[in-house]
Design a protein around this motif. Structure first.
Motif, mmCIF file in Angstrom:
data_model
loop_
_atom_site.group_PDB
_atom_site.id
_atom_site.type_symbol
_atom_site.label_atom_id
_atom_site.label_comp_id
_atom_site.label_asym_id
_atom_site.label_seq_id
_atom_site.Cartn_x
_atom_site.Cartn_y
_atom_site.Cartn_z
ATOM 1 N N GLU A 1 0.816 -1.212 0.000
ATOM 2 C CA GLU A 1 0.000 0.000 0.000
ATOM 3 C C GLU A 1 0.849 1.261 0.000
ATOM 4 N N LYS A 2 0.222 2.355 -0.321
ATOM 5 C CA LYS A 2 0.876 3.662 -0.256
ATOM 6 C C LYS A 2 0.957 4.082 1.211
ATOM 7 N N CYS A 3 2.076 4.673 1.591
ATOM 8 C CA CYS A 3 2.286 5.094 2.978
ATOM 9 C C CYS A 3 2.851 6.503 3.032
ATOM 10 N N ASP A 4 2.642 7.144 4.177
ATOM 11 C CA ASP A 4 3.172 8.488 4.399
ATOM 12 C C ASP A 4 4.667 8.468 4.688
ATOM 13 N N VAL A 5 5.111 7.429 5.386
ATOM 14 C CA VAL A 5 6.523 7.273 5.738
ATOM 15 C C VAL A 5 6.921 5.838 5.411
ATOM 16 N N ILE A 6 8.019 5.696 4.705
ATOM 17 C CA ILE A 6 8.564 4.371 4.423
ATOM 18 C C ILE A 6 10.014 4.362 4.879
ATOM 19 N N VAL A 7 10.362 3.360 5.680
ATOM 20 C CA VAL A 7 11.711 3.230 6.210
ATOM 21 C C VAL A 7 12.406 2.073 5.499
ATOM 22 N N VAL A 8 13.562 2.370 4.953
ATOM 23 C CA VAL A 8 14.414 1.354 4.343
ATOM 24 C C VAL A 8 15.590 1.169 5.293
ATOM 25 N N ASP A 9 15.578 0.061 6.007
ATOM 26 C CA ASP A 9 16.578 -0.209 7.029
ATOM 27 C C ASP A 9 16.970 -1.679 6.912
ATOM 28 N N GLY A 10 17.956 -2.105 7.635
ATOM 29 C CA GLY A 10 18.327 -3.513 7.626
ATOM 30 C C GLY A 10 19.778 -3.725 7.979
ATOM 31 N N SER A 11 20.178 -4.971 7.898
ATOM 32 C CA SER A 11 21.526 -5.358 8.292
ATOM 33 C C SER A 11 22.551 -4.931 7.239
ATOM 34 N N GLU A 12 23.821 -5.116 7.579
ATOM 35 C CA GLU A 12 24.898 -4.694 6.682
ATOM 36 C C GLU A 12 24.879 -5.429 5.350
ATOM 37 N N GLU A 13 24.290 -6.617 5.315
ATOM 38 C CA GLU A 13 24.207 -7.366 4.061
ATOM 39 C C GLU A 13 23.291 -6.680 3.051
ATOM 40 N N TRP A 14 22.597 -5.667 3.483
ATOM 41 C CA TRP A 14 21.612 -4.985 2.656
ATOM 42 C C TRP A 14 22.188 -4.183 1.513
#
Length: 171
Positions: A133-146
């Protein structure tokens, strides 16, 4: 955050020297209390980013995050709904338990395991596609392998962020 422990510590110290107002929080959170961001119910972001989000978020917003943890609880207390997409089953269980303990009702925590050390096929993975879905805030986070898939997650976020919304990219 990339680098050796010494390099990471150096970046933190440099940040604190240039932003001394965060020293008391850093000491209290990390050294005196020794609590994790999940315990503190805050994202593992810079204090400046956390302060920005506190002022930016409102109860009508929706958030989606690649990765879960303290940020999930932080967002849940400030917005209408949160979707957290997690790849690690152990972490998923830990965050699920915390959400249950706190009786948090506005979070959908989704588990989609993926081997980020072997990212072939990520573009078609359930993990990436879980941001629907469409969102107001999207966080792209994750481990170092990312590193190899972060750009793909960001491109997906660009397609799904609402007009006027923001994408938060954390290392």
């Amino acid at each position: 955050m990339h680098g050796t422990v010494a390099q990471k510590l150096g970046r933190v110290l440099t940040n604190l020297i240039t932003h001394p107002q965060y020293i008391p929080r850093c000491l209290t959170h990390n050294i005196i209390n020794g609590r994790t961001p999940l315990d503190l119910e805050i994202p593992w972001f810079s204090y400046a980013a956390i302060d920005f989000l506190k002022g930016y978020l409102d109860k009508d917003m929706t958030v989606c995050e690649y990765g879960s943890g303290g940020s999930t609880l932080f967002f849940a207390s400030r917005v209408k709904s949160v979707v957290s997409i997690e790849d690690n089953a152990t972490w998923y269980e830990l965050v699920s338990r915390r959400l249950e303990e706190k009786s948090v009702q506005n979070v959908r925590l989704r588990l989609y395991p993926f081997d980020f050390k072997n990212p072939a096929g990520f573009e078609n993975s359930e993990y990436l596609q879980a941001l629907e879905e469409k969102c107001d805030v999207i966080v792209v986070d994750g481990s170092e392998e990312w590193d190899l898939v972060r750009r793909v997650c960001f491109a997906r976020a660009e397609e799904r962020v609402k007009p006027g919304g923001i994408i938060v990219v954390d290392d």
